[in-house]
Design a protein around this motif. Structure first.
Motif, mmCIF file in Angstrom:
data_model
loop_
_atom_site.group_PDB
_atom_site.id
_atom_site.type_symbol
_atom_site.label_atom_id
_atom_site.label_comp_id
_atom_site.label_asym_id
_atom_site.label_seq_id
_atom_site.Cartn_x
_atom_site.Cartn_y
_atom_site.Cartn_z
ATOM 1 N N UNK A 41 0.827 -1.215 0.000
ATOM 2 C CA UNK A 41 0.000 0.000 0.000
ATOM 3 C C UNK A 41 0.860 1.263 0.000
ATOM 4 N N UNK A 42 0.514 2.193 -0.878
ATOM 5 C CA UNK A 42 1.216 3.470 -0.960
ATOM 6 C C UNK A 42 2.488 3.440 -1.787
ATOM 7 N N UNK A 43 2.862 2.265 -2.289
ATOM 8 C CA UNK A 43 4.064 2.167 -3.108
ATOM 9 C C UNK A 43 3.693 2.217 -4.585
ATOM 10 N N UNK A 44 4.637 2.649 -5.416
ATOM 11 C CA UNK A 44 4.389 2.708 -6.851
ATOM 12 C C UNK A 44 4.359 1.284 -7.389
ATOM 13 N N UNK A 45 3.242 0.909 -7.990
ATOM 14 C CA UNK A 45 3.042 -0.473 -8.404
ATOM 15 C C UNK A 45 4.050 -0.932 -9.441
ATOM 16 N N UNK A 46 4.252 -0.142 -10.477
ATOM 17 C CA UNK A 46 5.067 -0.598 -11.597
ATOM 18 C C UNK A 46 6.570 -0.525 -11.361
ATOM 19 N N UNK A 47 7.026 0.231 -10.382
ATOM 20 C CA UNK A 47 8.465 0.293 -10.124
ATOM 21 C C UNK A 47 8.860 -0.415 -8.835
#
Length: 104
Positions: A41-47
């Motif tokens: 949660x809250x993290x950039x999904x693609x990177x």
């Protein structure tokens, strides 16, 4: 749907805000991916979460198509052995959240 209802679905659900940060992560997806929701949660999904989807087939579709509802055959490779899945990408210009649904 609220989080409890999402957790009853037979496939993984990931919701992303306009910046690509995870704001929905279903229990089914957490179980299959082996990632705890609190670490996603809250993290950039693609990177930061699924760099194996940071390509023209998945991430690029969200950037290039303002309205999107498509299912693609895909092979997940990050943190697991290659796994064939069906990925549904949903985006609507009137809704701030984008969705990735993963059927294993």
């Amino acid at each position: 749907m609220d989080a409890a209802a999402l957790d009853t679905l037979p496939f993984g659900v990931i919701g992303l805000d306009a910046a690509g940060l995870v704001d929905v992560y279903s229990a089914v997806e957490a179980r299959y991916a082996g990632l705890k929701p609190e670490t996603v949660m809250g993290r950039h999904f693609f990177t930061a979460v699924a760099p194996c989807m940071n390509n023209a087939l998945v991430a690029g579709r969200f950037d290039g198509e303002p309205e999107l509802d498509v299912v693609i055959d895909y092979v997940l490779t990050f943190r697991m052995r290659p796994t064939r899945v069906a990925v549904r990408l949903i985006q609507n210009p009137d809704v701030p959240r984008r969705y990735i649904l993963i059927q294993r």
